[in-house]
Scaffold this motif. Structure first.
Motif, mmCIF file in Angstrom:
data_model
loop_
_atom_site.group_PDB
_atom_site.id
_atom_site.type_symbol
_atom_site.label_atom_id
_atom_site.label_comp_id
_atom_site.label_asym_id
_atom_site.label_seq_id
_atom_site.Cartn_x
_atom_site.Cartn_y
_atom_site.Cartn_z
ATOM 1 N N ASP A 122 0.877 -1.157 0.000
ATOM 2 C CA ASP A 122 0.000 0.000 0.000
ATOM 3 C C ASP A 122 0.923 1.218 0.000
ATOM 4 N N ILE A 123 0.830 2.034 -1.037
ATOM 5 C CA ILE A 123 1.717 3.187 -1.187
ATOM 6 C C ILE A 123 0.864 4.449 -1.239
ATOM 7 N N LEU A 124 1.120 5.359 -0.328
ATOM 8 C CA LEU A 124 0.398 6.630 -0.279
ATOM 9 C C LEU A 124 1.370 7.749 -0.610
ATOM 10 N N THR A 125 0.982 8.598 -1.570
ATOM 11 C CA THR A 125 1.828 9.735 -1.928
ATOM 12 C C THR A 125 1.154 11.035 -1.518
ATOM 13 N N ASN A 126 1.951 12.083 -1.412
ATOM 14 C CA ASN A 126 1.392 13.408 -1.163
ATOM 15 C C ASN A 126 0.983 14.019 -2.502
ATOM 16 N N GLU A 127 0.536 15.259 -2.484
ATOM 17 C CA GLU A 127 0.069 15.915 -3.709
ATOM 18 C C GLU A 127 1.169 16.045 -4.752
ATOM 19 N N ALA A 128 2.420 16.127 -4.307
ATOM 20 C CA ALA A 128 3.546 16.277 -5.228
ATOM 21 C C ALA A 128 4.007 14.944 -5.819
ATOM 22 N N GLY A 129 3.439 13.834 -5.354
ATOM 23 C CA GLY A 129 3.800 12.520 -5.877
ATOM 24 C C GLY A 129 4.922 11.837 -5.117
ATOM 25 N N ALA A 130 5.351 12.429 -3.992
ATOM 26 C CA ALA A 130 6.385 11.804 -3.167
ATOM 27 C C ALA A 130 5.735 10.794 -2.225
ATOM 28 N N ILE A 131 6.409 9.703 -1.975
ATOM 29 C CA ILE A 131 5.876 8.657 -1.101
ATOM 30 C C ILE A 131 5.832 9.152 0.335
ATOM 31 N N ALA A 132 4.629 9.172 0.890
ATOM 32 C CA ALA A 132 4.440 9.577 2.285
ATOM 33 C C ALA A 132 4.429 8.358 3.197
ATOM 34 N N LYS A 133 3.892 7.248 2.692
ATOM 35 C CA LYS A 133 3.797 6.027 3.497
ATOM 36 C C LYS A 133 3.824 4.835 2.557
ATOM 37 N N ILE A 134 4.567 3.812 2.961
ATOM 38 C CA ILE A 134 4.618 2.587 2.170
ATOM 39 C C ILE A 134 4.723 1.414 3.137
ATOM 40 N N GLY A 135 3.931 0.392 2.897
ATOM 41 C CA GLY A 135 3.963 -0.763 3.774
ATOM 42 C C GLY A 135 3.285 -1.955 3.137
ATOM 43 N N ARG A 136 3.585 -3.125 3.673
ATOM 44 C CA ARG A 136 2.990 -4.354 3.164
ATOM 45 C C ARG A 136 1.531 -4.460 3.554
ATOM 46 N N VAL A 137 0.735 -5.010 2.661
ATOM 47 C CA VAL A 137 -0.651 -5.331 2.952
ATOM 48 C C VAL A 137 -0.632 -6.633 3.740
ATOM 49 N N ALA A 138 -1.292 -6.621 4.880
ATOM 50 C CA ALA A 138 -1.232 -7.772 5.791
ATOM 51 C C ALA A 138 -1.830 -9.041 5.178
ATOM 52 N N ASP A 139 -2.942 -8.930 4.502
ATOM 53 C CA ASP A 139 -3.616 -10.100 3.933
ATOM 54 C C ASP A 139 -3.848 -9.927 2.440
ATOM 55 N N PRO A 140 -2.819 -10.129 1.613
ATOM 56 C CA PRO A 140 -3.042 -9.992 0.171
ATOM 57 C C PRO A 140 -3.900 -11.138 -0.353
ATOM 58 N N ARG A 141 -4.495 -10.929 -1.496
ATOM 59 C CA ARG A 141 -5.305 -11.981 -2.122
ATOM 60 C C ARG A 141 -4.359 -13.045 -2.668
ATOM 61 N N LEU A 142 -4.526 -14.254 -2.180
ATOM 62 C CA LEU A 142 -3.653 -15.343 -2.567
ATOM 63 C C LEU A 142 -4.422 -16.415 -3.317
ATOM 64 N N LYS A 143 -3.776 -16.994 -4.299
ATOM 65 C CA LYS A 143 -4.321 -18.166 -4.979
ATOM 66 C C LYS A 143 -3.834 -19.397 -4.237
ATOM 67 N N SER A 144 -4.402 -20.522 -4.539
ATOM 68 C CA SER A 144 -4.006 -21.767 -3.897
ATOM 69 C C SER A 144 -2.511 -22.017 -4.099
ATOM 70 N N GLY A 145 -1.815 -22.329 -3.027
ATOM 71 C CA GLY A 145 -0.395 -22.634 -3.105
ATOM 72 C C GLY A 145 0.522 -21.430 -3.001
ATOM 73 N N GLU A 146 -0.016 -20.227 -2.858
ATOM 74 C CA GLU A 146 0.814 -19.029 -2.747
ATOM 75 C C GLU A 146 1.003 -18.639 -1.282
#
Length: 142
Positions: A106-130
């Motif tokens: 999950d990447i959040l930028t400010n109005e200027a396009g600079a990264i304000a916050k970046i972090g892993r998504v705790a529960d991503p959508r996974l297919k079987s075996g991933e």
């Protein structure tokens, strides 16, 4: 006099202790510290730089704060050496597909396009075996 020397020594060492507490190795890229390290690497930098290095986002939308929120996702299948047949030469071992990891950020930028916050998504959508993890996609197991 002894008290004054002790206080003088304390005041001389205090800044060194304070500075030592603020330092970090910056190289801890594994485990739970991965998101923190990722945040430290990319905060304040243009999101376009991240996307040019790792690939385009999966989705994006305008955030209420005026910036943009991106979802970045990558799948990576690890390649492992398959065991060779007992009578085959050592160089004849073939590569086989290993586990597949899904890294979602999950990447959040400010109005200027600079990264304000970046972090892993705790529960991503996974297919079987991933398995959730950034192994092989960002260069560490974050």
């Amino acid at each position: 006099m002894v008290i004054h020397r002790g206080l003088a020594l304390l005041f001389c060492l205090l800044p060194l202790v304070a500075v030592q507490g603020c330092t970090s190795t910056g190289g801890a890229d594994a485990g739970a510290s991965g998101a923190t390290t990722l945040q430290g690497r990319w905060a304040g930098k243009p999101a376009t730089s991240f996307f040019s290095q790792y690939g385009q986002p999966y989705s994006e939308y305008v955030d209420r704060g005026g910036g943009t929120r991106y979802t970045w996702r990558k799948r990576y299948t690890e390649t492992v050496a398959a065991p060779a047949a007992p009578d085959a030469a050592p160089a004849a071992a073939a590569a086989a597909a290993g586990p597949t990891y899904v890294c979602e950020l999950d990447i959040l930028t400010n109005e200027a396009g600079a990264i304000a916050k970046i972090g892993r998504v705790a529960d991503p959508r996974l297919k079987s075996g991933e398995t959730a993890g950034c192994r092989g996609t960002l260069g560490f197991d974050g």
